[in-house]
Scaffold this motif. Structure first.
Motif, mmCIF file in Angstrom:
data_model
loop_
_atom_site.group_PDB
_atom_site.id
_atom_site.type_symbol
_atom_site.label_atom_id
_atom_site.label_comp_id
_atom_site.label_asym_id
_atom_site.label_seq_id
_atom_site.Cartn_x
_atom_site.Cartn_y
_atom_site.Cartn_z
ATOM 1 N N ASN A 32 0.997 -1.150 -0.149
ATOM 2 C CA ASN A 32 -0.201 0.012 0.094
ATOM 3 C C ASN A 32 0.932 1.169 -0.018
ATOM 4 O O ASN A 32 1.982 1.151 0.439
ATOM 5 C CB ASN A 32 -0.929 0.040 1.052
ATOM 6 C CG ASN A 32 -0.380 0.218 2.421
ATOM 7 O OD1 ASN A 32 0.284 1.279 2.791
ATOM 8 N ND2 ASN A 32 -0.590 -0.655 3.513
ATOM 9 N N LYS A 74 1.217 3.777 1.751
ATOM 10 C CA LYS A 74 1.526 4.205 3.221
ATOM 11 C C LYS A 74 2.729 3.747 3.583
ATOM 12 O O LYS A 74 3.419 4.141 4.652
ATOM 13 C CB LYS A 74 0.492 4.109 4.179
ATOM 14 C CG LYS A 74 -0.877 4.584 3.911
ATOM 15 C CD LYS A 74 -0.760 6.127 4.017
ATOM 16 C CE LYS A 74 -2.247 6.850 3.827
ATOM 17 N NZ LYS A 74 -2.136 8.161 3.441
ATOM 18 N N LEU A 116 -1.025 3.560 9.816
ATOM 19 C CA LEU A 116 -1.940 4.250 8.714
ATOM 20 C C LEU A 116 -2.134 3.339 7.532
ATOM 21 O O LEU A 116 -3.221 3.457 6.822
ATOM 22 C CB LEU A 116 -1.011 5.492 8.234
ATOM 23 C CG LEU A 116 -0.829 6.687 9.387
ATOM 24 C CD1 LEU A 116 0.343 7.698 8.502
ATOM 25 C CD2 LEU A 116 -2.227 7.232 9.604
ATOM 26 N N GLY A 117 -1.063 2.744 7.322
ATOM 27 C CA GLY A 117 -1.506 1.577 6.209
ATOM 28 C C GLY A 117 -2.749 0.585 6.468
ATOM 29 O O GLY A 117 -3.347 0.297 5.546
ATOM 30 N N GLU A 147 -5.135 1.100 8.523
ATOM 31 C CA GLU A 147 -6.309 1.881 8.626
ATOM 32 C C GLU A 147 -6.691 1.967 6.860
ATOM 33 O O GLU A 147 -7.957 1.916 6.801
ATOM 34 C CB GLU A 147 -6.078 3.148 9.125
ATOM 35 C CG GLU A 147 -6.071 3.053 10.786
ATOM 36 C CD GLU A 147 -5.880 4.221 11.506
ATOM 37 O OE1 GLU A 147 -5.414 5.240 10.770
ATOM 38 O OE2 GLU A 147 -5.673 4.209 12.681
ATOM 39 N N GLN A 148 -5.835 2.210 6.127
ATOM 40 C CA GLN A 148 -6.112 2.342 4.616
ATOM 41 C C GLN A 148 -6.802 1.264 4.187
ATOM 42 O O GLN A 148 -7.991 1.258 3.445
ATOM 43 C CB GLN A 148 -5.027 2.684 3.770
ATOM 44 C CG GLN A 148 -5.385 3.080 2.242
ATOM 45 C CD GLN A 148 -3.969 3.395 1.829
ATOM 46 O OE1 GLN A 148 -2.686 2.526 1.760
ATOM 47 N NE2 GLN A 148 -3.918 4.515 1.003
ATOM 48 N N HIS A 195 -10.518 0.645 5.635
ATOM 49 C CA HIS A 195 -11.296 1.477 4.872
ATOM 50 C C HIS A 195 -11.767 0.895 3.297
ATOM 51 O O HIS A 195 -13.092 0.822 3.095
ATOM 52 C CB HIS A 195 -10.967 2.922 4.750
ATOM 53 C CG HIS A 195 -11.004 3.639 5.865
ATOM 54 N ND1 HIS A 195 -12.263 3.856 6.712
ATOM 55 C CD2 HIS A 195 -9.992 4.079 6.887
ATOM 56 C CE1 HIS A 195 -11.853 4.399 7.868
ATOM 57 N NE2 HIS A 195 -10.624 4.711 7.988
ATOM 58 N N LYS A 196 -10.823 0.323 2.790
ATOM 59 C CA LYS A 196 -10.791 -0.466 1.661
ATOM 60 C C LYS A 196 -11.916 -1.532 1.614
ATOM 61 O O LYS A 196 -12.887 -1.926 0.982
ATOM 62 C CB LYS A 196 -9.789 -0.843 0.878
ATOM 63 C CG LYS A 196 -9.867 -1.320 -0.433
ATOM 64 C CD LYS A 196 -8.265 -1.881 -0.904
ATOM 65 C CE LYS A 196 -8.392 -2.446 -2.256
ATOM 66 N NZ LYS A 196 -7.211 -2.897 -2.817
#
Length: 186
Positions: free
Chosen positions: A27, A29, A161-162, A164-165, A168-169
């Motif tokens: 990803n 991040k 952060l990665g 969390e990304q 959300h995906k």
């Protein structure tokens, strides 16, 4: 020797967070993680525990002096063992560096489990690491440990952060599946 600890509560159920953990790379991040290879994966037929062994290739910007002295490349390798216990709802991951392990050892443990206060909607994350540069001359070991601890801390933040990304995906995919299924029934 240096120690690192971090905790976090994700506002997502354990199943989703566990899935996101395995889908975390690649990803944008965490661009330092270049490749993840599954070496072995098996499910214990009695317990249902999924055991996975992965090799992770990471690009690190090691201090130039260290690279000149040791003659290494900017790619390093980490071996990760994980166990997903669907009955106890725990995901435990242990990792250790393979590259330069004779000079610096980094042992990391991560545990994901449902938040006891909100088991259906929240997941607790606990991360700990031990960094030790015992193989280096004592006057340099403290510097190397501190430098690596800072980098570990920075990578942990971007790793969060990665994840969390990816979470959300996954949520967007779930919404699309429910919306798609609802549209097909109409």
């Amino acid at each position: 020797m240096r120690f690192f600890e971090a905790t976090h509560k994700y506002p997502f159920d354990w199943e989703t967070v566990s899935l996101a953990s395995f889908r975390k790379y690649p990803n944008d991040k965490t661009p330092h993680v270049q490749h993840v290879e599954v070496l072995n994966q098996e499910i214990d037929p009695e317990t249902g525990v999924l055991k996975t062994e992965r090799l992770i290739m990471v690009k690190q910007n090691a201090p130039r002096l260290m690279m000149k002295l040791l003659g290494g490349s900017d790619s390093s390798y980490v071996l990760e063992y994980s166990e997903v216990d669907p009955r106890d709802k725990t995901l435990t991951m242990h990792s250790t560096n393979l590259t330069f392990s004779n000079l610096l050892t980094v042992g990391e443990k991560i545990v994901y489990k449902p938040d006891p206060e909100d088991t259906k909607n929240s997941t607790l994350f606990a991360q700990s690491a031990k960094l030790s540069a015992d193989g280096v001359l004592s006057r340099f070991s403290s510097y190397i440990e501190e430098t690596c601890l800072k980098r570990f801390h920075d990578n942990a933040l971007v790793g969060k952060l990665g994840l969390e990304q990816v979470l959300h995906k996954i949520l967007a995919e779930k919404r699309q599946e429910r919306g798609g299924a609802g549209n097909m029934a109409a």
